[in-house]
Design an enzyme around this catalytic site. Structure first.
Site, PDB file in Angstrom:
ATOM      1  N   HIS A   1      78.609  50.707  26.056  1.00 60.44           N
ATOM      2  CA  HIS A   1      78.850  51.108  27.451  1.00 60.44           C
ATOM      3  C   HIS A   1      77.869  50.305  28.327  1.00 60.44           C
ATOM      4  O   HIS A   1      76.935  50.845  28.909  1.00 60.44           O
ATOM      5  CB  HIS A   1      78.630  52.611  27.598  1.00 60.44           C
ATOM      6  CG  HIS A   1      79.225  53.224  28.830  1.00 60.44           C
ATOM      7  ND1 HIS A   1      79.929  52.490  29.761  1.00 60.44           N
ATOM      8  CD2 HIS A   1      79.220  54.508  29.292  1.00 60.44           C
ATOM      9  CE1 HIS A   1      80.333  53.294  30.730  1.00 60.44           C
ATOM     10  NE2 HIS A   1      79.919  54.521  30.472  1.00 60.44           N
TER      11      HIS A   1
ATOM     12  N   ASP B   1      73.080  62.069  25.634  1.00 65.26           N
ATOM     13  CA  ASP B   1      74.517  61.876  25.864  1.00 65.26           C
ATOM     14  C   ASP B   1      75.214  62.994  25.092  1.00 65.26           C
ATOM     15  O   ASP B   1      74.602  63.633  24.222  1.00 65.26           O
ATOM     16  CB  ASP B   1      74.900  60.477  25.328  1.00 65.26           C
ATOM     17  CG  ASP B   1      76.375  60.131  25.486  1.00 65.26           C
ATOM     18  OD1 ASP B   1      77.090  60.838  26.213  1.00 65.26           O
ATOM     19  OD2 ASP B   1      76.818  59.134  24.864  1.00 65.26           O
TER      20      ASP B   1
ATOM     21  N   ARG C   1      88.552  50.449  29.819  1.00 66.96           N
ATOM     22  CA  ARG C   1      87.941  51.480  28.971  1.00 66.96           C
ATOM     23  C   ARG C   1      88.907  51.759  27.828  1.00 66.96           C
ATOM     24  O   ARG C   1      90.049  52.161  28.052  1.00 66.96           O
ATOM     25  CB  ARG C   1      87.681  52.758  29.785  1.00 66.96           C
ATOM     26  CG  ARG C   1      87.290  53.930  28.921  1.00 66.96           C
ATOM     27  CD  ARG C   1      86.760  55.108  29.727  1.00 66.96           C
ATOM     28  NE  ARG C   1      85.443  54.831  30.264  1.00 66.96           N
ATOM     29  CZ  ARG C   1      84.620  55.767  30.738  1.00 66.96           C
ATOM     30  NH1 ARG C   1      84.984  57.033  30.738  1.00 66.96           N
ATOM     31  NH2 ARG C   1      83.440  55.441  31.219  1.00 66.96           N
TER      32      ARG C   1
ATOM     33  N   CYS D   1      73.967  60.155  30.891  1.00 66.00           N
ATOM     34  CA  CYS D   1      75.040  59.344  31.488  1.00 66.00           C
ATOM     35  C   CYS D   1      76.111  60.205  32.135  1.00 66.00           C
ATOM     36  O   CYS D   1      76.846  59.728  32.992  1.00 66.00           O
ATOM     37  CB  CYS D   1      75.645  58.433  30.432  1.00 66.00           C
ATOM     38  SG  CYS D   1      76.215  59.336  28.973  1.00 66.00           S
TER      39      CYS D   1
ATOM     40  N   ARG E   1      75.396  53.735  39.266  1.00 71.14           N
ATOM     41  CA  ARG E   1      76.544  53.073  38.643  1.00 71.14           C
ATOM     42  C   ARG E   1      77.237  52.174  39.679  1.00 71.14           C
ATOM     43  O   ARG E   1      77.625  51.046  39.378  1.00 71.14           O
ATOM     44  CB  ARG E   1      77.557  54.119  38.130  1.00 71.14           C
ATOM     45  CG  ARG E   1      77.084  55.016  37.001  1.00 71.14           C
ATOM     46  CD  ARG E   1      76.862  54.251  35.724  1.00 71.14           C
ATOM     47  NE  ARG E   1      77.998  53.448  35.336  1.00 71.14           N
ATOM     48  CZ  ARG E   1      79.060  53.923  34.652  1.00 71.14           C
ATOM     49  NH1 ARG E   1      79.112  55.181  34.278  1.00 71.14           N
ATOM     50  NH2 ARG E   1      80.068  53.111  34.316  1.00 71.14           N
TER      51      ARG E   1
ATOM     52  N   GLN F   1      77.087  51.223  32.068  1.00 66.20           N
ATOM     53  CA  GLN F   1      76.241  52.408  32.182  1.00 66.20           C
ATOM     54  C   GLN F   1      74.763  52.024  32.133  1.00 66.20           C
ATOM     55  O   GLN F   1      73.960  52.457  32.954  1.00 66.20           O
ATOM     56  CB  GLN F   1      76.566  53.369  31.021  1.00 66.20           C
ATOM     57  CG  GLN F   1      75.673  54.589  30.953  1.00 66.20           C
ATOM     58  CD  GLN F   1      75.888  55.533  32.115  1.00 66.20           C
ATOM     59  OE1 GLN F   1      77.007  55.916  32.398  1.00 66.20           O
ATOM     60  NE2 GLN F   1      74.818  55.904  32.807  1.00 66.20           N
TER      61      GLN F   1
END
Ligand code: CP
Ligand code: NVA
Length: 308
Positions: free
Chosen positions: A133, A227, A106, A267, A295, A136
């Site tokens: 992402h 988000d 990340r 998310c 996830r 996700q």
């Protein structure tokens, strides 16, 4: 018994790194892992985690997914490793790929992730960058599939900032032929390269819509997704962004304009009462916590494919 197939690409840096067929395969594997009908082991395999930004879901779901595969995880904290000191990526990547079998990263710049993958002999996974992402959205489309069985006629409306999550939703939506509408304030549109790539993939180019009007965008939608308005690293812009995103909150009024069967996704982490109200997160339409659980199943499937 379903077996994980090796993916065509060594890495998973972007939703563009998998084909439509591979995406369906990952979702099918994930469903089987979730239903506990698959028992696939990668004993003694090691996943390295490098997180240059905070994480709860991604970090823990990768750790648990790897342990469910019989492997282990090393969480390389940049603060206590030489990464934080600025050791060149090309050195870190070459060393870590001698110890680990797969590395999830990340970080901020997609180009840094690409640099890791260039020098790593082992698969590299995008655990979130400013651009994308992709892990996700594997979980997001798994959650949507659980609800609607297939993707035919699904309309996904994302209301918020056109950055990492929105970009990956667009690319994955294009692979699946799902109608994706992005409603964002002017100046917060998704990445133009991502839009170009998605339009190359979509057979029906009308299935991707970018608009500045959230109210129109939710009419006929089955999935409402949002988000945070200020992503990690953007804390200093928070006050301005809160103003720019005024009117883009998913609240009861907006939900009532969508399809009757609409579900709500986020998310996480959320700023409750900014991009989404408490009432909507905690409503019966919310699948946000199933999405968070997914996830783990989606990443277990991804790891199984990358380690095969
Ligand atoms: N959704 C997500 O990636 O959450 P974390 O930042 O907690 O990993
Ligand atoms: N856009 C958000 C996603 C968090 C999972 C961020 O980058 O902070």
């Amino acid at each position: 018994m379903l077996k994980p197939n090796k993916l065509g690409n060594k890495n998973f840096l972007s939703s563009l790194d998998i084909s439509t067929e591979e995406l369906f395969h990952i979702l099918e594997l994930a469903k089987n892992f979730k239903n506990k009908v698959l028992n696939i082991e990668f004993k003694r395999k090691v996943l390295g985690l490098i997180f240059n930004k905070s994480s709860t879901r991604t970090r823990v779901s990768f750790q648990v997914a790897m342990s469910r595969l019989g492997g282990t995880t090393i969480d390389l904290n940049p603060e206590t490793s030489q990464i934080g000191r600025g050791e060149p990526i090309k050195d870190t990547a070459r060393v870590l790929s001698r110890y680990c079998d797969v590395i999830a990263i990340r970080t901020f710049n997609q180009t840094d992730l690409e640099e890791y993958s260039k020098w790593s002999a082992k698969p590299v996974i995008n655990a979130l960058t400013d651009l994308e992402h992709p892990c996700q959205v594997l979980a997001d489309f798994l959650t949507i599939k659980e609800e609607f069985i297939d993707f035919k006629n699904v309309v996904l409306t994302f209301i918020g900032d056109g950055n990492n999550v929105a970009n990956s939703l667009i690319l994955c939506g294009a692979l699946l032929g799902v109608e994706v509408r992005i409603a964002c304030p002017k100046g917060y549109e998704p990445n133009s390269f991502v839009i170009k790539k998605a339009l190359e993939i979509y057979e029906d180019k009308n299935l991707l819509k970018i608009t500045n009007d959230p109210h129109n965008a939710v009419v006929g939608a089955n999935v409402l997704y949002t988000d945070v308005w200020s992503s990690m690293g953007e804390e200093k812009f928070k006050e301005n962004k809160d103003k720019d995103f005024n009117g883009f909150t998913i609240d009861k009024n907006l939900v009532n304009k969508a399809n009757k069967d609409a579900i709500i996704l986020h998310c996480l982490p959320a700023y409750r009462s900014k991009e989404i109200t408490d009432e909507v997160i905690d409503s019966s339409k919310s699948r946000i916590f199933d999405q968070a659980e997914n996830r783990m199943h989606a990443q277990q499937a991804l790891l199984a494919c990358l380690l095969s």
